[in-house]
Design a protein around this motif. Structure first.
Motif, mmCIF file in Angstrom:
data_model
loop_
_atom_site.group_PDB
_atom_site.id
_atom_site.type_symbol
_atom_site.label_atom_id
_atom_site.label_comp_id
_atom_site.label_asym_id
_atom_site.label_seq_id
_atom_site.Cartn_x
_atom_site.Cartn_y
_atom_site.Cartn_z
ATOM 1 N N GLU A 34 1.031 -1.089 0.075
ATOM 2 C CA GLU A 34 -0.207 -0.025 0.057
ATOM 3 C C GLU A 34 0.899 1.296 0.104
ATOM 4 N N ALA A 35 2.124 1.157 0.570
ATOM 5 C CA ALA A 35 3.130 2.212 0.356
ATOM 6 C C ALA A 35 3.958 2.314 -0.965
ATOM 7 N N GLY A 36 3.488 1.342 -2.064
ATOM 8 C CA GLY A 36 3.895 1.538 -3.157
ATOM 9 C C GLY A 36 5.034 0.464 -3.562
ATOM 10 N N SER A 37 5.269 -0.322 -2.729
ATOM 11 C CA SER A 37 6.455 -1.470 -2.873
ATOM 12 C C SER A 37 6.289 -2.541 -3.843
ATOM 13 N N ARG A 38 6.652 -2.611 -4.973
ATOM 14 C CA ARG A 38 6.507 -3.599 -5.840
ATOM 15 C C ARG A 38 6.800 -4.914 -5.440
ATOM 16 N N GLN A 39 7.965 -5.082 -4.564
ATOM 17 C CA GLN A 39 8.193 -6.505 -3.752
ATOM 18 C C GLN A 39 6.830 -6.867 -3.029
ATOM 19 N N GLY A 40 6.457 -5.837 -2.022
ATOM 20 C CA GLY A 40 5.580 -5.951 -1.431
ATOM 21 C C GLY A 40 4.082 -6.607 -2.081
ATOM 22 N N MET A 41 3.774 -5.844 -3.024
ATOM 23 C CA MET A 41 2.798 -6.227 -4.082
ATOM 24 C C MET A 41 2.763 -7.574 -4.686
ATOM 25 N N TYR A 42 4.040 -7.921 -5.194
ATOM 26 C CA TYR A 42 4.467 -9.326 -5.541
ATOM 27 C C TYR A 42 4.105 -10.319 -4.548
ATOM 28 N N ASN A 43 4.632 -9.928 -3.430
ATOM 29 C CA ASN A 43 4.608 -10.999 -2.028
ATOM 30 C C ASN A 43 3.187 -11.178 -1.719
ATOM 31 N N LEU A 44 2.441 -9.908 -1.999
ATOM 32 C CA LEU A 44 0.854 -10.353 -1.588
ATOM 33 C C LEU A 44 0.348 -10.965 -2.431
ATOM 34 N N SER A 59 -8.097 -14.215 -8.051
ATOM 35 C CA SER A 59 -8.464 -13.047 -8.390
ATOM 36 C C SER A 59 -7.657 -12.025 -7.550
ATOM 37 N N LYS A 60 -7.677 -12.077 -6.290
ATOM 38 C CA LYS A 60 -6.940 -11.035 -5.508
ATOM 39 C C LYS A 60 -5.276 -11.282 -6.023
ATOM 40 N N ALA A 61 -4.855 -12.332 -6.086
ATOM 41 C CA ALA A 61 -3.525 -12.646 -6.430
ATOM 42 C C ALA A 61 -3.019 -11.905 -7.783
ATOM 43 N N PHE A 62 -4.148 -12.034 -8.562
ATOM 44 C CA PHE A 62 -3.839 -11.339 -9.805
ATOM 45 C C PHE A 62 -4.003 -9.878 -9.953
ATOM 46 N N GLU A 63 -4.862 -9.356 -8.927
ATOM 47 C CA GLU A 63 -5.053 -8.001 -8.648
ATOM 48 C C GLU A 63 -3.410 -7.165 -8.542
ATOM 49 N N TRP A 64 -2.912 -8.118 -7.156
ATOM 50 C CA TRP A 64 -1.542 -7.594 -6.728
ATOM 51 C C TRP A 64 -0.661 -7.604 -7.746
ATOM 52 N N TYR A 65 -0.325 -8.941 -8.610
ATOM 53 C CA TYR A 65 0.326 -9.285 -9.430
ATOM 54 C C TYR A 65 0.186 -7.824 -10.474
ATOM 55 N N LEU A 66 -0.903 -7.550 -10.870
ATOM 56 C CA LEU A 66 -1.171 -6.609 -12.105
ATOM 57 C C LEU A 66 -0.473 -5.283 -11.535
ATOM 58 N N ARG A 67 -1.012 -4.906 -10.292
ATOM 59 C CA ARG A 67 -0.420 -3.547 -9.864
ATOM 60 C C ARG A 67 1.098 -3.551 -9.890
ATOM 61 N N ALA A 68 1.775 -4.935 -9.265
ATOM 62 C CA ALA A 68 3.204 -4.829 -9.366
ATOM 63 C C ALA A 68 3.960 -4.620 -10.863
ATOM 64 N N ALA A 71 3.855 -1.335 -12.095
ATOM 65 C CA ALA A 71 4.698 -0.596 -11.333
ATOM 66 C C ALA A 71 6.295 -0.969 -11.949
ATOM 67 N N GLY A 72 6.249 -2.131 -12.945
ATOM 68 C CA GLY A 72 7.522 -2.242 -13.352
ATOM 69 C C GLY A 72 8.002 -3.506 -12.975
ATOM 70 N N ASP A 73 7.572 -4.264 -12.174
ATOM 71 C CA ASP A 73 8.068 -5.757 -11.606
ATOM 72 C C ASP A 73 8.167 -6.763 -12.364
ATOM 73 N N LYS A 74 9.193 -7.277 -12.762
ATOM 74 C CA LYS A 74 9.421 -8.341 -13.787
ATOM 75 C C LYS A 74 8.678 -9.563 -13.674
ATOM 76 N N LEU A 75 9.195 -9.933 -12.582
ATOM 77 C CA LEU A 75 8.552 -11.359 -11.766
ATOM 78 C C LEU A 75 7.014 -11.329 -12.018
ATOM 79 N N SER A 76 6.330 -10.040 -11.714
ATOM 80 C CA SER A 76 4.823 -9.842 -11.757
ATOM 81 C C SER A 76 4.352 -9.680 -12.972
ATOM 82 N N MET A 77 5.283 -9.352 -13.960
ATOM 83 C CA MET A 77 4.601 -9.251 -15.327
ATOM 84 C C MET A 77 4.547 -10.736 -15.738
ATOM 85 N N SER A 78 5.600 -11.778 -15.294
ATOM 86 C CA SER A 78 5.437 -12.948 -15.823
ATOM 87 C C SER A 78 4.228 -13.748 -15.271
#
Length: 108
Positions: A34-44, A59-68, A71-78
Protein backbone atom coordinates in the motif's frame (compact mmCIF):
# COMPACT_ATOMS: atom_id res chain seq x y z
CA UNK A 1 20.46 5.08 6.93
CA UNK A 2 16.97 5.08 5.40
CA UNK A 3 17.84 2.20 3.09
CA UNK A 4 19.33 0.14 5.88
CA UNK A 5 16.16 0.54 7.98
CA UNK A 6 14.05 -0.44 4.96
CA UNK A 7 16.31 -3.44 4.35
CA UNK A 8 15.99 -4.48 8.00
CA UNK A 9 12.19 -4.33 7.77
CA UNK A 10 12.21 -6.49 4.64
CA UNK A 11 14.45 -9.04 6.34
CA UNK A 12 12.14 -9.08 9.37
CA UNK A 13 9.13 -9.76 7.13
CA UNK A 14 11.01 -12.53 5.29
CA UNK A 15 11.92 -14.08 8.64
CA UNK A 16 8.24 -14.00 9.70
CA UNK A 17 7.30 -15.72 6.45
CA UNK A 18 10.03 -18.35 6.75
CA UNK A 19 8.98 -19.12 10.34
CA UNK A 20 5.41 -19.74 9.17
CA UNK A 21 4.01 -16.56 10.73
CA UNK A 22 1.94 -15.94 7.62
CA UNK A 23 -0.62 -13.63 9.26
CA UNK A 24 2.14 -11.31 10.43
CA UNK A 25 4.00 -11.47 7.12
CA UNK A 26 0.77 -10.79 5.22
CA UNK A 27 0.03 -7.67 7.30
CA UNK A 28 3.55 -6.35 6.80
CA UNK A 29 3.61 -7.08 3.06
CA UNK A 30 0.24 -5.36 2.77
CA UNK A 31 1.60 -2.24 4.45
CA UNK A 32 4.58 -2.24 2.07
CA UNK A 33 2.35 -2.81 -0.96
CA UNK A 34 0.00 0.00 0.00
CA UNK A 35 3.06 2.25 0.37
CA UNK A 36 3.99 1.47 -3.25
CA UNK A 37 6.53 -1.34 -2.81
CA UNK A 38 6.61 -3.58 -5.90
CA UNK A 39 8.15 -6.38 -3.83
CA UNK A 40 5.35 -6.05 -1.28
CA UNK A 41 2.75 -6.22 -4.07
CA UNK A 42 4.38 -9.29 -5.61
CA UNK A 43 4.60 -11.05 -2.25
CA UNK A 44 0.95 -10.26 -1.49
CA UNK A 45 0.07 -11.82 -4.83
CA UNK A 46 2.00 -14.93 -3.85
CA UNK A 47 0.29 -15.11 -0.46
CA UNK A 48 -3.19 -14.74 -1.98
CA UNK A 49 -2.34 -17.39 -4.59
CA UNK A 50 -1.18 -19.85 -1.91
CA UNK A 51 -3.72 -18.90 0.75
CA UNK A 52 -1.00 -18.04 3.26
CA UNK A 53 -2.01 -15.47 5.88
CA UNK A 54 -5.26 -14.90 4.02
CA UNK A 55 -7.97 -16.83 2.20
CA UNK A 56 -6.79 -18.27 -1.12
CA UNK A 57 -7.96 -16.07 -3.99
CA UNK A 58 -6.70 -16.24 -7.57
CA UNK A 59 -8.49 -12.99 -8.43
CA UNK A 60 -6.85 -11.06 -5.56
CA UNK A 61 -3.49 -12.61 -6.44
CA UNK A 62 -3.96 -11.41 -10.01
CA UNK A 63 -4.90 -7.89 -8.84
CA UNK A 64 -1.68 -7.58 -6.82
CA UNK A 65 0.48 -9.10 -9.55
CA UNK A 66 -1.05 -6.67 -12.04
CA UNK A 67 -0.41 -3.67 -9.78
CA UNK A 68 3.23 -4.73 -9.34
CA UNK A 69 3.61 -5.45 -13.06
CA UNK A 70 2.24 -2.02 -13.95
CA UNK A 71 4.77 -0.55 -11.51
CA UNK A 72 7.58 -2.36 -13.39
CA UNK A 73 8.13 -5.61 -11.46
CA UNK A 74 9.47 -8.23 -13.89
CA UNK A 75 8.42 -11.32 -11.87
CA UNK A 76 4.90 -9.93 -11.60
CA UNK A 77 4.80 -9.34 -15.35
CA UNK A 78 5.49 -13.05 -15.83
CA UNK A 79 2.73 -13.97 -13.35
CA UNK A 80 0.28 -11.68 -15.14
CA UNK A 81 1.19 -13.27 -18.49
CA UNK A 82 0.60 -16.76 -17.04
CA UNK A 83 -2.74 -15.67 -15.57
CA UNK A 84 -3.94 -14.24 -18.90
CA UNK A 85 -2.70 -17.34 -20.69
CA UNK A 86 -4.57 -19.79 -18.47
CA UNK A 87 -7.45 -17.59 -17.33
CA UNK A 88 -6.45 -17.83 -13.65
CA UNK A 89 -7.91 -15.02 -11.56
CA UNK A 90 -8.97 -13.19 -14.71
CA UNK A 91 -10.41 -14.00 -18.11
CA UNK A 92 -8.08 -15.68 -20.57
CA UNK A 93 -6.68 -13.22 -23.10
CA UNK A 94 -3.88 -14.46 -25.40
CA UNK A 95 -3.08 -10.93 -26.63
CA UNK A 96 -2.58 -9.58 -23.11
CA UNK A 97 -0.59 -12.69 -22.19
CA UNK A 98 1.74 -12.01 -25.12
CA UNK A 99 1.99 -8.31 -24.21
CA UNK A 100 3.08 -9.08 -20.62
CA UNK A 101 5.46 -11.88 -21.67
CA UNK A 102 7.16 -9.51 -24.12
CA UNK A 103 7.29 -6.70 -21.57
CA UNK A 104 8.83 -9.02 -18.96
CA UNK A 105 11.46 -10.12 -21.48
CA UNK A 106 12.54 -6.53 -22.13
CA UNK A 107 12.34 -5.24 -18.54
CA UNK A 108 15.67 -4.59 -16.81
Amino acid sequence: LHLSIRRQRQMCIRDSYKMGQYDLAFERYQALAEAGSRQGMYNLGNMHAAGQGTAQSDSKAFEWYLRAAEAGDKLSMSEVAKAYEAGIGTRADPQLARHWRERAATED
